[in-house]
Design an enzyme around this catalytic site. Structure first.
Site, PDB file in Angstrom:
ATOM      1  N   SER A 237       0.847  -1.191   0.000  1.00 53.35           N
ATOM      2  CA  SER A 237       0.000   0.000   0.000  1.00 53.35           C
ATOM      3  C   SER A 237       0.883   1.241   0.000  1.00 53.35           C
ATOM      4  O   SER A 237       1.949   1.272   0.594  1.00 53.35           O
ATOM      5  CB  SER A 237      -0.936  -0.003   1.205  1.00 53.35           C
ATOM      6  N   THR A 270       2.606  -2.119   4.310  1.00 58.82           N
ATOM      7  CA  THR A 270       2.722  -0.686   4.057  1.00 58.82           C
ATOM      8  C   THR A 270       4.033  -0.386   3.356  1.00 58.82           C
ATOM      9  O   THR A 270       4.989  -1.150   3.446  1.00 58.82           O
ATOM     10  CB  THR A 270       2.691   0.126   5.360  1.00 58.82           C
ATOM     11  N   ASP A 271       4.073   0.738   2.679  1.00 67.92           N
ATOM     12  CA  ASP A 271       5.351   1.267   2.242  1.00 67.92           C
ATOM     13  C   ASP A 271       6.112   1.724   3.486  1.00 67.92           C
ATOM     14  O   ASP A 271       5.541   1.859   4.569  1.00 67.92           O
ATOM     15  CB  ASP A 271       5.136   2.433   1.271  1.00 67.92           C
ATOM     16  N   TRP A 272       7.404   1.964   3.335  1.00 71.94           N
ATOM     17  CA  TRP A 272       8.293   2.177   4.476  1.00 71.94           C
ATOM     18  C   TRP A 272       8.062   3.539   5.129  1.00 71.94           C
ATOM     19  O   TRP A 272       8.430   4.581   4.594  1.00 71.94           O
ATOM     20  CB  TRP A 272       9.743   2.026   4.021  1.00 71.94           C
TER      21      TRP A 272
END
Length: 779
Positions: A237, A270-272
């Site tokens: 995401s 999630t993205d970082w």
């Protein structure tokens, strides 16, 4: 008696300990039941930015595979290992060197996503990514954080080089092939960035305001195809908001559409980065928070205790995580070698890269004939760009430049020019390093600006050379978008003058001049493309790029790439140019607060970006509005010619089959990518003039050889999304089916008649709070 009781208690404790289930592929529910709340919360949060986990938790990515992006956490008492997540998408990105270790761990620099899409060949893409996935496996990673598959909504997005195309069908099919290649090795991917993450400016907070139709037909369609056709292990995401809600926290996006409608059965991560809405993310169906922080674990535990996360939802996410973990090499105790066959992979890259390079212009100069001595100009000729910057930057063992490639192909590069450029590049890099402008391993280095070269020098070099070649360089990457200005979208005055001067000098001497574009994305070409005798679009094609360019120039390879996007005449011809942050510095939100008079004011295209072009992205706009372009979607020349014949369209139970016969009518072997465009019946929903609904590429055809290509199209692929009914609808009527060499060059036609309309119900989710003022081209 006390001793007896103590021994008994110890034995009972030991029995209890040994009775704990150890994770297998067949006992996931049993393990979920045995986990404590703390363990469940822990499993949903990554190990952090290079940190070591405490207690029963194992090492982070830095310890497991140095340079990997992140890990999942282990729970040793239940036999749950950590897994390793590493960056892509143009190859595996890990640290090439390790402390107290004489070995090196370089990875192959493969062609970037745009090059793969330019191949129009899913078999070749899958061959490349099968090799890439082998490196993921043999270097000990479990998931490659790739492919990037956001749409080329605007050519100035900084990460377009990672992405495939302006068209969702080409994007989805290329992505599916990419995924199938990687996952054939028993490792996973993470398709990203889900969704509508089409700019880098303020990417953490920007709100993409998109109509449901444009969202479904353009920005989600590629993901839908990839999920349904390739079963990716994970989806990432994105950072941004979508119609007012963070994608990481959108139940409508991550559960209703992704899982319920498309049947996705992997995990969402999630993205970082860490956002405040951890609880909402868990409830939305986001299974893994990366890179992970203790505060996120604490939030999950507190929310379960407070009833804000149900036990059912928590267990669902945990079950998803365990289902993912048991698929991984690390769970299955694969003994990775740290020695993939990078030599063989490099040979594959050199062989494949020309199939993604696009010959834009050629007046007969290419392939080179009766040429021995080359005047090679341009910093990119000696400092070639293999790929973009940011997390997509692979730590490669080397990058082959054009000078090396020409030499290997038996040509002589003028040494006076070469030495001058090499000295200039070395000085420029030292200066950048000394003033802190040079990037690190992650970010990559900036492009060296072009050297000033006098007309007198060019005139002096001309008699001792047979041809002139100039390589123009551009690059971009994560964290910033490109600019609609000289030196990026357009040539600098110095570059333009150099191109004109070289052409004038060599043409006056009866010699020819070639331009090579070593660029990561679209640039303006209309004003200067007539000056050289040939223009080769090499893109940023990986570590063997210079060799592959030279192979094409010298006729060892025939370019068969075609554009996966449109090259417009002017940047302002692009509808989204009015809703894209092309005009300003890439600054952080705090600086914008200052520039725009405080945080109360929403900055257009920074805080909120309205997708007012609607469905008219790329060729959908240019072909429908009849706006002239520099190069149309799907365009690309060859060293040979092809004839199309016998177009046939036959109805099937679920759509139609289209066949076309392609003949090589030229004098050299080559491949041809055929594109299938379909025009919908008039009436009903407003639609573009036509849309890509299929494509196929021939094998390498010898002169005079023919091949019949078959393309299958189903009814669902023909559907448009009707917001009023929340349904995909394929209208009844006659569809015009067109076989094209590109979007502006149709070589054959047919018809498909659908007697009865078809529809597929969808959920009414992700609507913007207010209607988007979308462009309409309906006459």
């Amino acid at each position: 008696m006390k001793k007896i009781f103590a021994i008994g208690a110890l034995l009972l404790g030991s029995v209890a300990m040994f009775a704990q289930p150890q994770l297998t592929k067949d006992n996931i529910d049993e393990v979920v039941a045995a986990m404590t709340l703390e363990e469940k919360a822990t499993l949903l949060v990554g190990s952090g930015w290079g940190s070591m986990t405490a207690g029963s938790m194992t090492a982070s990515a830095t310890a497991l595979v140095p340079g990997a992006a992140g890990t999942t956490r282990s729970i040793e008492r239940l036999g749950i290992p950590s897994t390793v997540l590493a960056d892509g998408p143009a190859g595996l990105r890990i640290s090439p060197r390790r402390d107290n270790d004489p070995n090196t761990y370089f990875c192959t620099g493969f062609p970037v996503g745009t090059v793969m899409a330019s191949m129009w060949d899913t078999e070749r893409v899958q061959e490349l990514t099968t090799a890439m996935g082998n490196e993921v496996l043999e270097y000990g990673a479990d998931v490659l954080l790739a492919p990037g598959m956001n749409l080329h909504r605007n050519p100035l997005c900084g990460r377009n080089f990672e992405y495939f195309s302006e068209d969702p069908f080409l994007t989805g099919k290329t992505a599916a092939a990419y995924i199938n290649g990687i996952q054939s090795n028993g490792v996973g991917v993470s398709v990203k960035h889900f969704a509508a993450n089409n700019q880098e400016v303020n990417r953490m907070e920007n709100d993409s305001r998109v109509s449901q139709r444009a969202l479904r037909e353009l920005y989600l369609k590629g993901f839908e195809i990839a999920v349904k056709e390739a079963d990716p292990w994970t989806v990432m995401s994105s950072y941004n908001k979508l119609n007012g809600e963070y994608t990481q926290q959108s139940h409508g996006l991550l559960t209703t559409i992704l899982r319920d409608e498309w049947g996705f059965n992997g995990i969402v991560m999630t993205d970082w980065g860490t956002k405040q809405g951890t609880v909402k993310a868990v409830n939305a169906g986001n299974d893994l928070m990366e890179p992970g922080m203790q505060v996120e674990i604490d939030r999950i535990i507190a929310a379960v205790k407070a009833g804000e996360i149900s036990q059912e939802q928590l267990d669902k996410n945990v079950r998803n995580m365990l289902t993912y973990i048991v698929r991984t090499p690390r769970f299955n105790k694969y003994q990775y070698s740290n020695k993939p066959d990078t030599k063989a992979h490099a040979e594959l890259v050199r062989k494949a890269a020309p199939e993604g390079m696009v010959l834009l212009e050629n007046n007969g100069v290419l392939p080179l004939k009766d040429v021995k001595r080359v005047a090679l100009y341009g910093t990119g000729s000696y400092d070639f760009i293999a790929g973009g910057t940011g997390s997509g930057n692979v730590n490669k063992p080397y990058i082959r430049n054009v000078a090396e490639g020409l030499t290997v192909n038996g040509l002589e590069v003028n040494q006076d020019i070469q030495k001058w450029y090499e000295q200039y590049i070395a000085f420029a890099k030292t200066s950048l390093k000394n003033n802190g402008s040079a990037g690190g391993v992650l970010l990559g280095d900036p492009v060296i600006s072009e050297m000033e070269i006098s007309r007198d020098f060019i005139v002096k070099m001309e008699p001792s050379t047979d041809i002139a070649i100039f390589t123009l360089s551009r690059n971009a990457g994560e964290g910033g978008d490109r600019y609609a200005k000289d030196g990026d979208w357009t040539l600098t005055g110095q570059e333009r003058e150099l191109i004109q001067t070289i052409a004038d000098v060599y043409h006056a001497a009866g010699k020819q001049f070639v331009v090579v574009l070593n660029i990561g994305g679209v640039i303006e070409t209309a004003s200067w493309k007539h000056i050289p005798d040939a223009v080769l679009l090499a893109w940023t094609p990986g570590q063997e790029g210079g060799y592959a360019v030279a192979d094409i120039l010298c006729g060892q390879a025939n370019p068969s790439g075609k554009l996966p996007m449109t090259f417009p005449v002017s940047y302002l011809d692009i509808p989204s140019s009015h809703n894209f942050p092309y005009y300003h510095k890439n600054v952080q939100r705090g600086e914008w607060d200052f520039l725009w008079g405080g945080p109360q004011r929403k900055a257009k295209n920074v805080d909120e970006t309205y997708y007012e072009e609607g469905i008219y992205v790329g060729y959908r706009y240019f072909q429908t509005a009849d706006v002239p372009v520099s190069y149309p979607f799907g365009y690309g020349k060859s060293y040979t010619t092809f004839e199309y014949s016998k177009p046939v369209v036959k109805a099937t139970a679920d759509g139609f089959t289209a066949t076309i016969t392609v003949k090589n009518t030229g004098s050299v072997a080559g491949k041809e990518a055929v594109q299938l465009y379909v025009t919908a019946p008039e009436g009903g929903l407003e639609k573009p003039a036509f849309e890509l609904k299929g494509f196929a590429k021939t094998k390498e055809l010898a002169p005079g050889e023919t091949q019949t290509l078959t393309i299958n199209v189903d009814k669902y692929t023909l559907a448009s999304f009707n917001e009023a009914t929340s349904a995909w609808e394929t209208a009844a009527g006659t569809y015009k089916v067109m076989f094209g060499a590109n979007a502006a060059d149709i070589r054959g036609t047919g018809e498909y008649r659908l007697k009865k309309a078809e529809s597929w119900k969808a959920n009414n989710v992700l609507a913007p709070a207010a209607p988007i003022n979308e462009l309409s081209l309906q006459k």
